[in-house]
Design an enzyme around this catalytic site. Structure first.
Site, PDB file in Angstrom:
ATOM      1  N   ASP A  10      30.657  38.090  41.032  1.00 49.18           N
ATOM      2  CA  ASP A  10      31.553  36.949  41.195  1.00 49.18           C
ATOM      3  C   ASP A  10      30.810  35.640  40.922  1.00 49.18           C
ATOM      4  O   ASP A  10      30.608  34.817  41.818  1.00 49.18           O
ATOM      5  CB  ASP A  10      32.177  36.967  42.598  1.00 49.18           C
ATOM      6  CG  ASP A  10      33.086  38.164  42.801  1.00 49.18           C
ATOM      7  OD1 ASP A  10      33.773  38.555  41.833  1.00 49.18           O
ATOM      8  OD2 ASP A  10      33.106  38.728  43.910  1.00 49.18           O
ATOM      9  N   LYS A  32      31.230  44.852  38.402  1.00 49.98           N
ATOM     10  CA  LYS A  32      32.656  44.497  38.420  1.00 49.98           C
ATOM     11  C   LYS A  32      32.800  43.071  37.908  1.00 49.98           C
ATOM     12  O   LYS A  32      32.126  42.166  38.396  1.00 49.98           O
ATOM     13  CB  LYS A  32      33.218  44.593  39.836  1.00 49.98           C
ATOM     14  CG  LYS A  32      34.691  44.189  39.904  1.00 49.98           C
ATOM     15  CD  LYS A  32      35.296  44.486  41.254  1.00 49.98           C
ATOM     16  CE  LYS A  32      35.215  43.342  42.229  1.00 49.98           C
ATOM     17  NZ  LYS A  32      36.093  42.214  41.929  1.00 49.98           N
ATOM     18  N   ASN A  67      56.409  47.193  29.884  1.00 48.10           N
ATOM     19  CA  ASN A  67      56.017  47.063  28.489  1.00 48.10           C
ATOM     20  C   ASN A  67      54.866  46.076  28.299  1.00 48.10           C
ATOM     21  O   ASN A  67      53.949  46.317  27.507  1.00 48.10           O
ATOM     22  CB  ASN A  67      57.244  46.616  27.673  1.00 48.10           C
ATOM     23  CG  ASN A  67      57.006  46.783  26.200  1.00 48.10           C
ATOM     24  OD1 ASN A  67      56.563  47.848  25.766  1.00 48.10           O
ATOM     25  ND2 ASN A  67      57.261  45.730  25.440  1.00 48.10           N
ATOM     26  N   THR A 119      43.857  43.405  51.032  1.00 47.59           N
ATOM     27  CA  THR A 119      43.403  43.367  52.429  1.00 47.59           C
ATOM     28  C   THR A 119      43.687  42.005  53.075  1.00 47.59           C
ATOM     29  O   THR A 119      43.586  41.852  54.276  1.00 47.59           O
ATOM     30  CB  THR A 119      41.900  43.711  52.527  1.00 47.59           C
ATOM     31  OG1 THR A 119      41.211  43.038  51.485  1.00 47.59           O
ATOM     32  CG2 THR A 119      41.676  45.185  52.402  1.00 47.59           C
ATOM     33  N   GLY A 210      29.511  42.724  46.797  1.00 47.57           N
ATOM     34  CA  GLY A 210      29.252  41.433  46.165  1.00 47.57           C
ATOM     35  C   GLY A 210      28.123  40.702  46.839  1.00 47.57           C
ATOM     36  O   GLY A 210      26.937  40.974  46.614  1.00 47.57           O
ATOM     37  N   ARG A 211      28.477  39.788  47.753  1.00 48.17           N
ATOM     38  CA  ARG A 211      27.495  38.877  48.343  1.00 48.17           C
ATOM     39  C   ARG A 211      26.289  39.523  49.013  1.00 48.17           C
ATOM     40  O   ARG A 211      25.187  38.960  48.900  1.00 48.17           O
ATOM     41  CB  ARG A 211      28.210  37.902  49.285  1.00 48.17           C
ATOM     42  CG  ARG A 211      29.030  36.878  48.500  1.00 48.17           C
ATOM     43  CD  ARG A 211      30.111  36.242  49.333  1.00 48.17           C
ATOM     44  NE  ARG A 211      31.177  37.182  49.630  1.00 48.17           N
ATOM     45  CZ  ARG A 211      32.261  36.885  50.352  1.00 48.17           C
ATOM     46  NH1 ARG A 211      32.399  35.663  50.847  1.00 48.17           N
ATOM     47  NH2 ARG A 211      33.189  37.788  50.572  1.00 48.17           N
TER      48      ARG A 211
HETATM   49  O1  C5P Z   1      31.161  39.549  48.305  1.00 45.92           O
HETATM   50  P1  C5P Z   1      31.970  40.738  48.720  1.00 45.92           P
HETATM   51  O2  C5P Z   1      31.135  41.991  48.968  1.00 45.92           O
HETATM   52  O3  C5P Z   1      32.919  40.457  49.860  1.00 45.92           O
HETATM   53  O4  C5P Z   1      32.865  41.063  47.410  1.00 45.92           O
HETATM   54  C1  C5P Z   1      33.873  42.042  47.400  1.00 45.92           C
HETATM   55  C2  C5P Z   1      34.559  42.055  46.066  1.00 45.92           C
HETATM   56  O5  C5P Z   1      35.661  42.974  46.143  1.00 45.92           O
HETATM   57  C3  C5P Z   1      35.128  40.724  45.639  1.00 45.92           C
HETATM   58  O6  C5P Z   1      35.052  40.657  44.209  1.00 45.92           O
HETATM   59  C4  C5P Z   1      36.580  40.807  46.074  1.00 45.92           C
HETATM   60  O7  C5P Z   1      37.442  40.020  45.281  1.00 45.92           O
HETATM   61  C5  C5P Z   1      36.882  42.292  45.876  1.00 45.92           C
HETATM   62  N1  C5P Z   1      37.988  42.811  46.696  1.00 45.92           N
HETATM   63  C6  C5P Z   1      37.966  42.773  48.092  1.00 45.92           C
HETATM   64  N2  C5P Z   1      39.027  43.282  48.803  1.00 45.92           N
HETATM   65  C7  C5P Z   1      40.075  43.831  48.177  1.00 45.92           C
HETATM   66  C8  C5P Z   1      40.105  43.899  46.777  1.00 45.92           C
HETATM   67  C9  C5P Z   1      39.029  43.366  46.064  1.00 45.92           C
HETATM   68  O8  C5P Z   1      37.010  42.301  48.686  1.00 45.92           O
HETATM   69  N3  C5P Z   1      41.046  44.370  48.881  1.00 45.92           N
END
Ligand code: C5P
Length: 235
Positions: A10, A32, A67, A119, A210-211
């Site tokens: 991200d 991702k 479509n 979520t 992510g983080r």
């Molecule tokens: O930084 P972090 O570990 O929270 O990143 C989680 C990633 O998963 C982010 O890109 C977030 O947009 C994505 N995501 C999420 N929850 C979801 C769907 C996607 O945290 N239900």
């Protein structure tokens, strides 16, 4: 593809992503790419990360009439990504069309998964804004079942839902789970979290992190720690 750790890249510019990915010398992580980076940099970013040898989950969460989604998927499949996604709330027909669009003339295609319920949607919002008066976990399982009926490969869900999704939709149906934190990580805006080791026990197929990796002092070590905790070493 088996169990793997997917890093949510991200970042909002190509140079930041490349600086980050350059840190990984030995193993090329599965990455991702989300809407933010894709909308800023376009398909170039996908082609370049692929050229550098990474597998890619292109997380654009398509949701439109069947479509339009089919034609969008036909474009995405040419980018040679490994996983794409759509919103299950688009319905079974939209998901079937997505699968058709993604399938190349030789029958191959990227994996296609669906978002069940974001979520960020809680029970109150479901009832007050969307007028869905059913418990949110029932909605998630109902959508997961629709995703299975449409022939897709799996869902994005909370690791806490992974075991139930497998029970309802079968062991081979993929669960791709964000909301992952180490015991000692900052939680940030995530709510229903699990550690990589707990997600493994819960039966997640892929964890999206992510983080805890991108913001770590040593991202490579944080990634290796996720892999050690989540992937069966003997597999
Ligand atoms: O930084 P972090 O570990 O929270 O990143 C989680 C990633 O998963 C982010 O890109 C977030 O947009 C994505 N995501 C999420 N929850 C979801 C769907 C996607 O945290 N239900």
């Amino acid at each position: 593809m088996g169990k793997d750790v997917i890093i949510a890249c991200d970042f909002n510019s190509a140079s930041e992503v490349f600086d980050f990915l350059d840190l990984f010398k030995e193993r090329k992580p599965f990455v991702k790419i989300g809407m933010e980076l894709f909308n800023e940099e376009g398909s170039f970013i996908v082609r370049e990360i692929k050229r550098r040898g990474h597998k890619i989950f292109l997380d654009l969460k398509s949701h439109d009439i069947p479509n339009t989604v089919k034609k969008t998927m036909a474009v995405l499949t040419r980018l040679d990504v490994d996983i794409c996604d759509v919103h299950a709330s688009g319905g079974i027909r939209m998901m079937e069309y997505a699968l058709e669009g993604l399938t190349r003339p030789d029958g191959t295609r990227p994996l296609l998964i669906a978002i069940t319920q974001l979520t960020s949607t809680d029970q109150q919002m479901l009832e007050d804004e969307l007028l869905i008066r059913v418990p949110v976990d029932k909605v998630v399982m109902h959508y997961a079942n629709n995703v299975r009926k449409a022939g897709l490969d799996g869902v994005v869900c909370s690791p806490r839902e992974a075991a139930e999704v497998h029970r309802v939709c079968g062991e081979k149906f993929l669960t791709v789970t964000p909301g992952i934190r180490f015991e000692d990580s900052e939680i940030g805006d995530q709510r229903r979290i699990m550690t990589p080791a707990q997600a493994k026990l819960a039966g997640s197929d892929y964890i999206v992190v992510g983080r805890p990796i991108t913001q770590a002092k040593d991202p490579v070590e944080a990634y290796e720690r996720c892999c050690r905790d989540f992937i069966d070493q003997e597999a």
